[in-house]
Write a protein that holds these residues in place. Structure first.
Motif, PDB file in Angstrom:
ATOM      1  N   ILE A  60      40.556   7.368 -48.180  1.00 25.17           N
ATOM      2  CA  ILE A  60      39.785   8.425 -47.651  1.00 25.17           C
ATOM      3  C   ILE A  60      40.781   9.430 -46.823  1.00 25.17           C
ATOM      4  O   ILE A  60      40.484  10.731 -46.610  1.00 25.17           O
ATOM      5  CB  ILE A  60      38.921   7.513 -46.458  1.00 25.17           C
ATOM      6  CG1 ILE A  60      37.881   6.896 -47.333  1.00 25.17           C
ATOM      7  CG2 ILE A  60      38.256   8.734 -45.579  1.00 25.17           C
ATOM      8  CD1 ILE A  60      37.051   6.312 -46.259  1.00 25.17           C
ATOM      9  N   GLU A  92      41.597  11.827 -49.362  1.00 24.99           N
ATOM     10  CA  GLU A  92      40.620  12.793 -49.809  1.00 24.99           C
ATOM     11  C   GLU A  92      40.610  14.059 -48.729  1.00 24.99           C
ATOM     12  O   GLU A  92      39.913  14.949 -48.790  1.00 24.99           O
ATOM     13  CB  GLU A  92      39.256  11.985 -49.895  1.00 24.99           C
ATOM     14  CG  GLU A  92      37.980  12.612 -50.687  1.00 24.99           C
ATOM     15  CD  GLU A  92      38.674  12.734 -52.245  1.00 24.99           C
ATOM     16  OE1 GLU A  92      38.009  13.995 -52.875  1.00 24.99           O
ATOM     17  OE2 GLU A  92      39.498  12.184 -52.610  1.00 24.99           O
ATOM     18  N   ILE A 130      33.241  11.925 -50.887  1.00 18.70           N
ATOM     19  CA  ILE A 130      33.085  10.575 -50.743  1.00 18.70           C
ATOM     20  C   ILE A 130      31.795  10.080 -50.998  1.00 18.70           C
ATOM     21  O   ILE A 130      30.906  10.787 -50.506  1.00 18.70           O
ATOM     22  CB  ILE A 130      33.794  10.005 -49.496  1.00 18.70           C
ATOM     23  CG1 ILE A 130      35.144  10.564 -49.215  1.00 18.70           C
ATOM     24  CG2 ILE A 130      33.601   8.622 -49.038  1.00 18.70           C
ATOM     25  CD1 ILE A 130      35.837  10.342 -47.727  1.00 18.70           C
ATOM     26  N   LEU A 188      34.984   7.491 -40.684  1.00 21.81           N
ATOM     27  CA  LEU A 188      34.598   8.554 -41.266  1.00 21.81           C
ATOM     28  C   LEU A 188      34.066   9.544 -40.123  1.00 21.81           C
ATOM     29  O   LEU A 188      34.026  10.798 -40.171  1.00 21.81           O
ATOM     30  CB  LEU A 188      33.082   7.971 -42.224  1.00 21.81           C
ATOM     31  CG  LEU A 188      33.633   7.436 -43.460  1.00 21.81           C
ATOM     32  CD1 LEU A 188      32.083   6.952 -44.103  1.00 21.81           C
ATOM     33  CD2 LEU A 188      34.375   8.377 -44.484  1.00 21.81           C
ATOM     34  N   ILE A 228      30.103  14.049 -47.677  1.00 18.74           N
ATOM     35  CA  ILE A 228      29.898  12.303 -47.902  1.00 18.74           C
ATOM     36  C   ILE A 228      28.473  12.112 -48.127  1.00 18.74           C
ATOM     37  O   ILE A 228      27.704  12.515 -47.709  1.00 18.74           O
ATOM     38  CB  ILE A 228      30.420  11.773 -46.398  1.00 18.74           C
ATOM     39  CG1 ILE A 228      31.750  12.202 -45.928  1.00 18.74           C
ATOM     40  CG2 ILE A 228      30.037  10.172 -46.233  1.00 18.74           C
ATOM     41  CD1 ILE A 228      31.867  11.557 -44.197  1.00 18.74           C
ATOM     42  N   ILE A 253      32.639   2.213 -52.622  1.00 22.62           N
ATOM     43  CA  ILE A 253      33.240   3.411 -51.967  1.00 22.62           C
ATOM     44  C   ILE A 253      33.841   4.199 -53.055  1.00 22.62           C
ATOM     45  O   ILE A 253      34.841   3.518 -53.618  1.00 22.62           O
ATOM     46  CB  ILE A 253      34.119   2.957 -50.815  1.00 22.62           C
ATOM     47  CG1 ILE A 253      33.488   2.014 -49.988  1.00 22.62           C
ATOM     48  CG2 ILE A 253      34.624   4.076 -49.904  1.00 22.62           C
ATOM     49  CD1 ILE A 253      33.804   0.588 -49.988  1.00 22.62           C
ATOM     50  N   SER A 260      36.033   7.991 -54.141  1.00 25.73           N
ATOM     51  CA  SER A 260      36.640   9.319 -53.714  1.00 25.73           C
ATOM     52  C   SER A 260      36.841   9.660 -55.013  1.00 25.73           C
ATOM     53  O   SER A 260      36.655   9.359 -56.105  1.00 25.73           O
ATOM     54  CB  SER A 260      37.814   9.079 -52.913  1.00 25.73           C
ATOM     55  OG  SER A 260      38.803   8.633 -53.886  1.00 25.73           O
TER      56      SER A 260
END
Length: 498
Positions: free
Chosen positions: A149, A152, A160, A175, A186, A246, A248
């Protein structure tokens, strides 16, 4: 026998209460009292319950247990605990927000203590650089999540996606604490309960999840939740393997629902395939909210349901005074820089006239706090309108608006809240009817966010709770009008002294 009657019988025995004296004090006939004691019926009203409780001379702890048992017997366990948790959710709605990622930093500190993990902004590259890495501990999963993350967030246009329930504290805290270098979108797909399932601790899953994801809106992230209906426990917590993802732009993690086992992928073909799989799931889901900025300085659509829909119930710190604002006040108070000011004032005037008629005809019930209304009287600020759009109202303008809501107080549609909701957050405005609803709150940048609720069970939960409020939780219309008149008199005296 019921839980209430069992408790009543035990108190009668422990305190050596004579039933005849009790029924005389409560003005209840002998047959009815014995039916209540034997669990064949409940007290006919809260007033009767209070009379019984007074005669028993209960301690505060005993009274709380006694009242809970009475309400459970009256409403049933499920409805009682659903309303109790809804009340808890409303009471715990945050008052203000900090941009500091305190919870996330705590998580990182714990990771450092356990595994000598750095908590600075450097992106830690995983030691294992293979295309597929087995993840065997919760701590290792957190390390990899932080890496993917953080990577990203360095991109000019990052993305994401999450396919998991909003119960992964480390991930959601991270986040909501991000400060991306560019734009970061997101997307989050998860399961909601159509039947308002509850946890073993009597928490409503749907509201609990709502509470978990709201910090992403508070921190002004570009966050888009989607939902589908399923039995939550059966779908995610009953031996479903690696049911969570999860994603990316470069990496994907698949893991189990307690976030202790998983696989980390970096092969572009695998990542692309899993993104396609995620998109196919999301296509079958619905957006949970429509998030908009309330009264934007860029453009406003006054035909939006947020402005035109009539709520059955409004819950907010101060009374709903916006419908009683007239053209003269708009012209004098709105800042000159407001976009398309003259045309906006014209549209707002027409809209407010319609909404004023709705309020005067009792089409909405408005519940608010003494503190919130007193704050308006002192400062001349209406909390549902962003401060940067208008100057504070003068004392004369405040008096005029308070006088205009007086009839709505007297007819019982505007009512003050008693305990516990009298301590309602100053940052929550909730408007709902059976088909539409929204929440207003300020984010960390002090911008007013409007969340239009698209999911029916959340609307039903809020609507059920607000419709259940009665004299035990609300001051009467006359009492509310007396308080408003007191504020008016104080402002008039203040005006004379100047």
């Amino acid at each position: 026998m019921s839980e209430f009657s069992d408790l009543l019988s035990s108190y009668i025995d422990e305190k050596e209460i004579k039933v005849y004296s009790l029924l005389e004090y409560c003005n209840i006939d002998r047959s009815t009292m014995y039916k209540i004691i034997n669990g064949k019926r409940n007290p006919t009203s809260m007033e009767v319950f209070q009379k019984i409780a007074e005669f028993l001379h209960l301690t505060p702890v005993e009274y709380r247990k006694f009242k809970e048992a009475y309400l459970i017997s009256k409403l049933g366990k499920d409805l009682y605990y659903k309303r109790k948790y809804t009340e808890k959710y409303l009471m715990n709605f945050p008052r203000n927000f900090s941009g500091e990622p305190v919870l996330f930093l705590d998580d990182l500190k714990k990771m450092k203590d356990e595994n000598d993990y750095k908590t600075d902004t450097d992106i830690q590259t995983p030691v294992n650089t293979s295309d597929c890495t087995v993840v065997s501990t919760h701590l290792e999963l957190n390390h990899l999540l932080h890496y993917m993350i953080s990577s990203e967030t360095q991109k000019p246009s990052g993305k994401i996606a999450l396919l998991l329930q909003p119960d992964y504290g480390f991930l959601l805290n991270m986040l909501s604490s991000l400060k991306p270098a560019g734009h970061l979108k997101i997307e989050h797909t998860f399961c909601m309960s159509k039947t308002n399932q509850m946890t073993e601790n009597h928490e409503i899953y749907n509201l609990m999840y709502l509470n978990k994801i709201l910090p992403l809106y508070f921190s002004s992230m570009d966050y888009h939740p989607y939902y589908f209906y399923e039995d939550i426990f059966a779908h995610y917590y009953s031996m479903n393997g690696l049911s969570c993802m999860i994603l990316s732009s470069e990496y994907v993690i698949t893991c189990n629902s307690d976030y202790t086992r998983g696989i980390f992928y970096r092969d572009p073909a695998v990542v692309s395939m899993l993104w396609s799989l995620y998109d196919s799931y999301q296509d079958k889901c619905q957006p949970l909210f429509l998030a908009t900025e309330y009264l934007s300085m860029d453009k406003n659509d006054f035909n939006s349901p947020v402005y035109t829909e009539t709520p059955n119930y409004v819950l907010q710190p101060e009374a709903c005074m916006v419908p009683f604002i007239d053209r003269q006040l708009l012209s004098q108070a709105i800042i000159p820089e407001f976009p398309d000011r003259d045309n906006a004032i014209k549209k707002m005037t027409a809209l407010l006239q319609v909404n004023q008629s709705k309020m005067e005809n009792g089409l909405a019930n408005v519940y608010f706090t003494k503190r919130g209304l007193a704050d308006f009287a002192e400062k001349g600020r209406i909390k549902e309108i962003p401060d940067n759009f208008y100057r504070p109202l003068t004392v004369s303008e405040r008096i005029r608006l308070l006088c205009r809501i007086l009839p709505c107080c007297k007819n019982g549609n505007y009512r003050l809240l008693k305990k516990p909701l009298n301590q309602l957050s100053d940052n929550l405005h909730l408007c709902v009817n059976s088909t539409f609803g929204y929440m207003l709150f300020n984010n960390i940048h002090n911008r007013t966010t409007c969340l239009i609720i698209n999911e029916s069970s959340i609307l039903t939960t809020f609507l059920d709770y607000l419709s259940s409020l009665d004299d035990s939780g609300l001051y009467s219309g006359e009492e509310t009008a007396e308080f408003v008149q007191t504020l008016i008199d104080e402002l008039k005296n203040q005006k004379k002294e100047r």
